[in-house]
Design a protein around this motif. Structure first.
Motif, mmCIF file in Angstrom:
data_model
loop_
_atom_site.group_PDB
_atom_site.id
_atom_site.type_symbol
_atom_site.label_atom_id
_atom_site.label_comp_id
_atom_site.label_asym_id
_atom_site.label_seq_id
_atom_site.Cartn_x
_atom_site.Cartn_y
_atom_site.Cartn_z
ATOM 1 N N GLY A 36 0.797 -1.224 0.000
ATOM 2 C CA GLY A 36 0.000 0.000 0.000
ATOM 3 C C GLY A 36 0.820 1.260 0.000
ATOM 4 N N GLY A 37 1.858 1.303 -0.826
ATOM 5 C CA GLY A 37 2.693 2.490 -0.906
ATOM 6 C C GLY A 37 3.286 2.650 -2.287
ATOM 7 N N ALA A 38 3.940 3.785 -2.494
ATOM 8 C CA ALA A 38 4.533 4.113 -3.784
ATOM 9 C C ALA A 38 5.992 3.691 -3.827
ATOM 10 N N GLY A 39 6.527 3.681 -5.035
ATOM 11 C CA GLY A 39 7.936 3.365 -5.206
ATOM 12 C C GLY A 39 8.334 3.473 -6.661
ATOM 13 N N ALA A 40 9.616 3.257 -6.923
ATOM 14 C CA ALA A 40 10.156 3.329 -8.278
ATOM 15 C C ALA A 40 10.298 1.918 -8.833
ATOM 16 N N PRO A 41 9.597 1.585 -9.913
ATOM 17 C CA PRO A 41 9.642 0.205 -10.423
ATOM 18 C C PRO A 41 11.003 -0.244 -10.918
ATOM 19 N N LEU A 42 11.872 0.680 -11.286
ATOM 20 C CA LEU A 42 13.204 0.300 -11.754
ATOM 21 C C LEU A 42 14.271 0.506 -10.678
ATOM 22 N N GLY A 43 13.826 0.768 -9.467
ATOM 23 C CA GLY A 43 14.770 1.026 -8.389
ATOM 24 C C GLY A 43 15.657 -0.170 -8.096
ATOM 25 N N THR A 44 16.911 0.107 -7.763
ATOM 26 C CA THR A 44 17.868 -0.966 -7.453
ATOM 27 C C THR A 44 18.403 -0.845 -6.032
ATOM 28 N N GLY A 45 17.779 -0.028 -5.222
ATOM 29 C CA GLY A 45 18.232 0.170 -3.856
ATOM 30 C C GLY A 45 17.772 -0.942 -2.940
ATOM 31 N N PRO A 46 17.846 -0.722 -1.648
ATOM 32 C CA PRO A 46 17.477 -1.767 -0.685
ATOM 33 C C PRO A 46 15.985 -2.071 -0.648
ATOM 34 N N VAL A 47 15.142 -1.117 -1.098
ATOM 35 C CA VAL A 47 13.701 -1.349 -1.140
ATOM 36 C C VAL A 47 13.279 -1.479 -2.596
ATOM 37 N N ARG A 48 12.690 -2.614 -2.949
ATOM 38 C CA ARG A 48 12.296 -2.886 -4.332
ATOM 39 C C ARG A 48 10.773 -2.860 -4.461
ATOM 40 N N TRP A 49 10.274 -1.898 -5.239
ATOM 41 C CA TRP A 49 8.836 -1.799 -5.500
ATOM 42 C C TRP A 49 8.495 -2.712 -6.667
ATOM 43 N N VAL A 50 7.456 -3.533 -6.504
ATOM 44 C CA VAL A 50 7.144 -4.572 -7.479
ATOM 45 C C VAL A 50 6.189 -4.043 -8.550
ATOM 46 N N LEU A 51 6.623 -4.123 -9.802
ATOM 47 C CA LEU A 51 5.763 -3.867 -10.949
ATOM 48 C C LEU A 51 5.370 -5.223 -11.520
ATOM 49 N N PRO A 52 4.176 -5.735 -11.181
ATOM 50 C CA PRO A 52 3.828 -7.101 -11.573
ATOM 51 C C PRO A 52 3.564 -7.222 -13.072
ATOM 52 N N ASP A 53 3.768 -8.420 -13.601
ATOM 53 C CA ASP A 53 3.546 -8.665 -15.021
ATOM 54 C C ASP A 53 2.062 -8.594 -15.377
ATOM 55 N N SER A 54 1.229 -9.235 -14.580
ATOM 56 C CA SER A 54 -0.205 -9.256 -14.880
ATOM 57 C C SER A 54 -1.072 -9.065 -13.644
ATOM 58 N N ALA A 55 -0.534 -9.285 -12.474
ATOM 59 C CA ALA A 55 -1.284 -9.071 -11.239
ATOM 60 C C ALA A 55 -1.612 -7.583 -11.106
ATOM 61 N N PRO A 56 -2.661 -7.242 -10.366
ATOM 62 C CA PRO A 56 -3.066 -5.841 -10.300
ATOM 63 C C PRO A 56 -2.143 -4.970 -9.451
ATOM 64 N N PHE A 57 -1.991 -3.740 -9.913
ATOM 65 C CA PHE A 57 -1.515 -2.633 -9.086
ATOM 66 C C PHE A 57 -2.377 -1.447 -9.470
ATOM 67 N N MET A 58 -2.130 -0.278 -8.961
ATOM 68 C CA MET A 58 -2.974 0.857 -9.335
ATOM 69 C C MET A 58 -2.128 2.100 -9.500
ATOM 70 N N ALA A 59 -2.564 2.965 -10.432
ATOM 71 C CA ALA A 59 -1.847 4.212 -10.695
ATOM 72 C C ALA A 59 -2.847 5.298 -11.057
ATOM 73 N N TRP A 60 -2.416 6.524 -10.862
ATOM 74 C CA TRP A 60 -3.279 7.650 -11.229
ATOM 75 C C TRP A 60 -2.416 8.882 -11.488
ATOM 76 N N GLY A 61 -3.037 9.866 -12.109
ATOM 77 C CA GLY A 61 -2.395 11.159 -12.289
ATOM 78 C C GLY A 61 -2.834 12.083 -11.173
ATOM 79 N N GLN A 62 -1.865 12.583 -10.397
ATOM 80 C CA GLN A 62 -2.190 13.485 -9.288
ATOM 81 C C GLN A 62 -2.624 14.832 -9.862
ATOM 82 N N ARG A 63 -3.889 15.166 -9.663
ATOM 83 C CA ARG A 63 -4.459 16.357 -10.273
ATOM 84 C C ARG A 63 -4.085 17.626 -9.514
ATOM 85 N N ALA A 64 -3.908 18.693 -10.276
ATOM 86 C CA ALA A 64 -3.630 20.006 -9.696
ATOM 87 C C ALA A 64 -4.500 21.036 -10.393
ATOM 88 N N ALA A 65 -4.893 22.048 -9.655
ATOM 89 C CA ALA A 65 -5.753 23.092 -10.216
ATOM 90 C C ALA A 65 -5.509 24.406 -9.496
#
Length: 369
Positions: free
Chosen positions: A244-273
């Motif tokens: 339940g958090g954000a991260g960089a899918p190509l990150g190589t540091g100690p914390v690896r955020w998973v970009l799954p091949d077909s399993a669900p994740f969620m993304a959105w565009g943070q709106r500004a006005a």
């Protein structure tokens, strides 16, 4: 037998219909706002002439979450007195509503996760129609056609793991999180406290069933407020996995955020006005143009841009090309508040009630004033 309509009534009705049709025609064919043509230097001078101050209400989890943005903006425009107030979006939106009602508006710009608010505010005439430079390059689903709002960054939520703690066989799908090896080693933000995390969990349940939630709850997961909590827990070594958090899918540091091949994740565009009653519209325009600039979009923390002309790093595709990101689903989810509330209470039955103080602190009615 009804009498025939009089000539006067026919003429009046016809004139009224013609007038209405003319208004509708003018409305339908009115030229949209043009895209900004001034340079950042010109916009900077206009902001200084206006007074050189800017206040932004930004959705987030910790008071310092926007410090990097603030530092970069100040480096580019050192004479602008910038204030960025970070709080949960669900508090910022009602805060803005209250300020508009009471005539005490503080922010010039709002950038929030509560996507449904921008639709509502636009319908009520509370947003300034404006197209920053680069607006035409923004992915269509990430902008209002009339320029009432635009997304300035892509955020994606999923799960992550510690490279050392997870060892040679880290989890790759939400089903992997049910492995007994991870019992007592998972941290998560409450899905019933953050609507983006709630949507993520709803996608997991949609794919794997409510049995997944029951088995996940049996993993002795530690829940806390703030979507920063999972990453912080993994980074500190307290837990091996964060959900339940954000991260960089190509990150190589100690914390690896998973970009799954077909399993669900969620993304959105943070709106500004820009709020229509903003005290400093020139500075607000400078900020939106800076956010959408190619330089800023190319330096996004996760590699994704809201612009179609910015190529992601090798190994990453534009976020809208991932069907399992459910990009179109999140705005619809956020608009259905009855379903959101039902899911919140259901997850509370599985994971317990939300506990703890809000991670940005308790900011009251008029922070940043």
């Amino acid at each position: 037998m009804p009498s025939s309509p009089t000539r006067r009534r026919i003429l009046a009705t016809g004139a009224g219909a013609a007038l209405a049709a003319g208004v509708m025609s003018r409305t339908a064919t009115a030229a949209p706002a043009t895209e900004e043509t001034r340079s950042l230097d010109e916009l900077y001078r206009a902001a200084l002439a206006e007074g050189g101050k800017l206040v932004i209400y930004a959705g987030g989890d910790t008071p310092t979450q926007q410090d990097a943005t603030k530092a970069a903006f100040r480096q580019a425009f050192p004479e602008i007195d910038l204030t960025i107030v970070v709080d949960y979006s669900k508090y910022h939106d009602v805060r803005v509503d209250n300020q508009l009602t009471t005539g005490t508006l503080v922010p010039d710009v709002v950038q929030l996760q509560t996507l449904q608010d921008f639709t509502r505010w636009k319908a009520r005439g509370q947003l300034l129609a404006y197209r920053p430079a680069g607006f035409s390059k923004v992915y269509d689903a990430f902008k209002d056609p009339q320029g009432a709002w635009t997304a300035i960054g892509v955020i994606a939520f999923g799960f992550m793991y510690g490279a050392d703690a997870a060892g040679p066989t880290p989890p790759r799908t939400p089903l992997d999180l049910l492995d007994p090896a991870w019992k007592g080693r998972i941290a998560s933000s409450y899905p019933h406290d953050d609507d983006a995390v709630l949507y993520l969990y709803s996608l997991y349940v949609r794919k794997y069933g409510w049995d997944w939630a029951a088995r996940f709850a049996a993993q002795d997961v530690v829940f806390a407020r703030g979507s920063n909590f999972p990453g912080d827990s993994v980074r500190s070594g307290a837990k091996a996995i964060g959900v339940g958090g954000a991260g960089a899918p190509l990150g190589t540091g100690p914390v690896r955020w998973v970009l799954p091949d077909s399993a669900p994740f969620m993304a959105w565009g943070q709106r500004a006005a820009i709020l229509r009653r903003a005290a400093r519209p020139a500075a607000a325009k400078l900020y939106l143009n800076w956010c959408l600039s190619a330089a800023r979009q190319q330096s996004s923390f996760n590699g994704w841009s809201v612009r179609t002309d910015i190529t992601p790093p090798t190994g990453l595709r534009p976020v809208w090309t991932y069907p399992n990101a459910h990009l179109d689903g999140f705005p619809a989810f956020m608009a259905d508040r009855a379903e959101v509330e039902r899911l919140k209470q259901t997850f509370a039955l599985y994971f317990g009630e939300v506990h703890g103080d809000p991670t940005p602190g308790r900011l009251g009615l008029h922070p940043g004033a």
